[in-house]
Design an enzyme around this catalytic site. Sequence first.
Site, mmCIF file in Angstrom:
data_model
loop_
_atom_site.group_PDB
_atom_site.id
_atom_site.type_symbol
_atom_site.label_atom_id
_atom_site.label_comp_id
_atom_site.label_asym_id
_atom_site.label_seq_id
_atom_site.Cartn_x
_atom_site.Cartn_y
_atom_site.Cartn_z
ATOM 1 N N ALA A 174 1.513 -1.171 -0.262
ATOM 2 C CA ALA A 174 -0.319 0.309 0.369
ATOM 3 C C ALA A 174 1.271 1.422 0.209
ATOM 4 O O ALA A 174 -0.114 2.571 -0.672
ATOM 5 C CB ALA A 174 -1.124 -0.574 1.025
ATOM 6 N N ASN A 184 -0.046 -4.970 7.200
ATOM 7 C CA ASN A 184 0.545 -5.078 6.615
ATOM 8 C C ASN A 184 1.708 -4.129 6.346
ATOM 9 O O ASN A 184 2.975 -3.748 6.481
ATOM 10 C CB ASN A 184 -0.156 -4.943 5.711
ATOM 11 C CG ASN A 184 -0.564 -6.178 5.283
ATOM 12 O OD1 ASN A 184 0.051 -7.305 5.586
ATOM 13 N ND2 ASN A 184 -2.446 -6.869 5.356
ATOM 14 N N HIS A 203 -1.540 7.548 4.385
ATOM 15 C CA HIS A 203 -0.226 6.776 5.242
ATOM 16 C C HIS A 203 0.977 8.356 4.937
ATOM 17 O O HIS A 203 1.352 8.120 3.580
ATOM 18 C CB HIS A 203 0.155 5.597 4.361
ATOM 19 C CG HIS A 203 -0.585 4.428 3.971
ATOM 20 N ND1 HIS A 203 -0.783 3.889 5.017
ATOM 21 C CD2 HIS A 203 -1.152 3.923 2.940
ATOM 22 C CE1 HIS A 203 -2.163 2.864 5.225
ATOM 23 N NE2 HIS A 203 -2.352 3.135 3.691
HETATM 24 N N1 LIG Z 1 0.920 -5.546 1.679
HETATM 25 C C1 LIG Z 1 0.488 -5.077 1.811
HETATM 26 O O1 LIG Z 1 0.349 -3.616 1.700
HETATM 27 C C2 LIG Z 1 -0.911 -5.121 1.353
HETATM 28 C C3 LIG Z 1 -2.248 -4.512 1.631
HETATM 29 C C4 LIG Z 1 -3.892 -4.439 1.851
HETATM 30 C C5 LIG Z 1 -3.730 -5.863 1.774
HETATM 31 N N2 LIG Z 1 -2.761 -6.956 2.179
HETATM 32 C C6 LIG Z 1 -3.025 -8.336 2.322
HETATM 33 O O2 LIG Z 1 -3.694 -8.702 1.399
HETATM 34 C C7 LIG Z 1 -4.122 -10.055 1.413
HETATM 35 C C8 LIG Z 1 -5.659 -10.271 0.514
HETATM 36 O O3 LIG Z 1 -6.721 -9.286 0.133
HETATM 37 P P1 LIG Z 1 -7.468 -8.815 -0.848
HETATM 38 O O4 LIG Z 1 -8.416 -7.713 -0.791
HETATM 39 O O5 LIG Z 1 -7.083 -9.845 -2.264
HETATM 40 O O6 LIG Z 1 -8.121 -9.853 0.298
HETATM 41 P P2 LIG Z 1 -9.889 -10.837 -0.131
HETATM 42 O O7 LIG Z 1 -10.705 -10.494 1.130
HETATM 43 O O8 LIG Z 1 -10.743 -10.190 -1.229
HETATM 44 O O9 LIG Z 1 -9.238 -11.844 -1.057
HETATM 45 C C9 LIG Z 1 -8.244 -13.159 -0.174
HETATM 46 C C10 LIG Z 1 -9.270 -14.244 -1.478
HETATM 47 O O10 LIG Z 1 -7.972 -15.284 -0.909
HETATM 48 C C11 LIG Z 1 -8.758 -16.258 -0.056
HETATM 49 N N3 LIG Z 1 -7.824 -17.258 0.901
HETATM 50 C C12 LIG Z 1 -7.719 -16.625 1.930
HETATM 51 N N4 LIG Z 1 -7.406 -18.087 3.038
HETATM 52 C C13 LIG Z 1 -6.733 -19.254 2.201
HETATM 53 C C14 LIG Z 1 -5.987 -19.722 1.864
HETATM 54 N N5 LIG Z 1 -5.683 -19.908 3.305
HETATM 55 N N6 LIG Z 1 -6.080 -20.358 0.869
HETATM 56 C C15 LIG Z 1 -5.877 -20.208 -0.287
HETATM 57 N N7 LIG Z 1 -6.954 -19.260 -0.076
HETATM 58 C C16 LIG Z 1 -6.866 -18.231 0.128
HETATM 59 C C17 LIG Z 1 -10.380 -15.970 0.498
HETATM 60 O O11 LIG Z 1 -11.359 -17.060 -0.172
HETATM 61 C C18 LIG Z 1 -10.191 -14.719 -0.930
HETATM 62 O O12 LIG Z 1 -10.761 -15.100 -2.258
HETATM 63 C C19 LIG Z 1 -4.843 -9.080 2.710
HETATM 64 O O13 LIG Z 1 -5.596 -10.103 3.573
HETATM 65 C C20 LIG Z 1 -4.606 -8.506 3.183
HETATM 66 O O14 LIG Z 1 -3.207 -8.928 4.798
HETATM 67 C C21 LIG Z 1 -1.852 -6.470 2.206
#
Ligand SMILES: NC(=O)c1ccc[n+]([C@@H]2O[C@H](COP(=O)([O-])OP(=O)(O)OC[C@H]3O[C@@H](n4cnc5c(N)ncnc54)[C@H](O)[C@@H]3O)[C@@H](O)[C@H]2O)c1
Length: 270
Positions: A127, A193, A223
């Site tokens: 992000a 994150n 941020h």
């Molecule tokens: N690094 C960063 O700055 C940052 C920013 C935003 C989000 N994120 C991370 O990215 C992740 C995903 O974000 P998103 O917006 O795509 O979320 P989202 O909820 O739209 O999608 C997550 C997907 O992963 C699947 N899932 C969950 N657990 C699973 C597993 N054990 N095995 C396989 N699939 C699984 C879910 O079914 C869902 O389809 C968030 O949980 C967050 O931790 C990181």
Amino acid sequence: MHLGLIGYGNIARTLMGVLARENAAITQVSVLSLPEFAAATRAALAQDYTGKAMVYADSPALIDARPDLVVECAGHAAVQAHATACLRAGIETVIVSIGALADATLLAAVEQAAAAGGARIVLPAGAIGGVDILSALRPSGIDSVTYSGRKPPMAWSGTPAEDLVDLAALTEETVFFSGNARDAATQYPKNANVAATLALAGLGFEGTQVRLIADPAVTRNIHEYTVQAGAASYTIRIEGNPSPDNPKTSVTTVYSVAREVLNRTRKVAI
Ligand SMILES: NC(=O)c1ccc[n+]([C@@H]2O[C@H](COP(=O)([O-])OP(=O)(O)OC[C@H]3O[C@@H](n4cnc5c(N)ncnc54)[C@H](O)[C@@H]3O)[C@@H](O)[C@H]2O)c1
């Protein structure tokens, strides 16, 4: 490139759109999905990608498919469950749910798996931005890293902030957390994150200072952080638009992940 994805939610689907628009050289896509979502994932993937695509329900099957790069975009539990296995199998793995690495035991486990498999763990900026210079400045000696995460009050609902302030009634900005990145990540895991990314790039979890702010005057996720280091000092402020399909995820995260893929499919990496 044969691209592996762990999770097929907001980030993964938006990512596939960005890669298509950028004409990324993706020859095959393999997705690891929760078993209960496998059919829905197959249908969504068929909409997003017309090339060779497979959906698997466990990490051994994903690993057997031998993707060139795996991108975890599924959440903290998936880092625990699957990232180590991919790394141990020698597959370079991008971890997007970086907040999971605030757990020192998990961080050690993924590092050991990467060492055993001879694979790299890639932590994208996500992000925020400016992580390149923060990481680069580390050998020059970093004196301080101070981060503020500012969001509209209701964006903090479902977190411990709810018990500290009346989010719905706020009329002015309110700092409800001030402490180090370790405590921020532990107490606010869904928002960990960015703090974890800055900690891992710079001064570590104990050395990175974090303030979390509910601000009724803003509509986006803001941020802002300041770095004081031997070779340079800087302040960076990013006003990220929320993803249309998941307001908790800044859409900049998707572009940062796309950059990791594009840098591996093009002749110039930047
Ligand atoms: N690094 C960063 O700055 C940052 C920013 C935003 C989000 N994120 C991370 O990215 C992740 C995903 O974000 P998103 O917006 O795509 O979320 P989202 O909820 O739209 O999608 C997550 C997907 O992963 C699947 N899932 C969950 N657990 C699973 C597993 N054990 N095995 C396989 N699939 C699984 C879910 O079914 C869902 O389809 C968030 O949980 C967050 O931790 C990181």
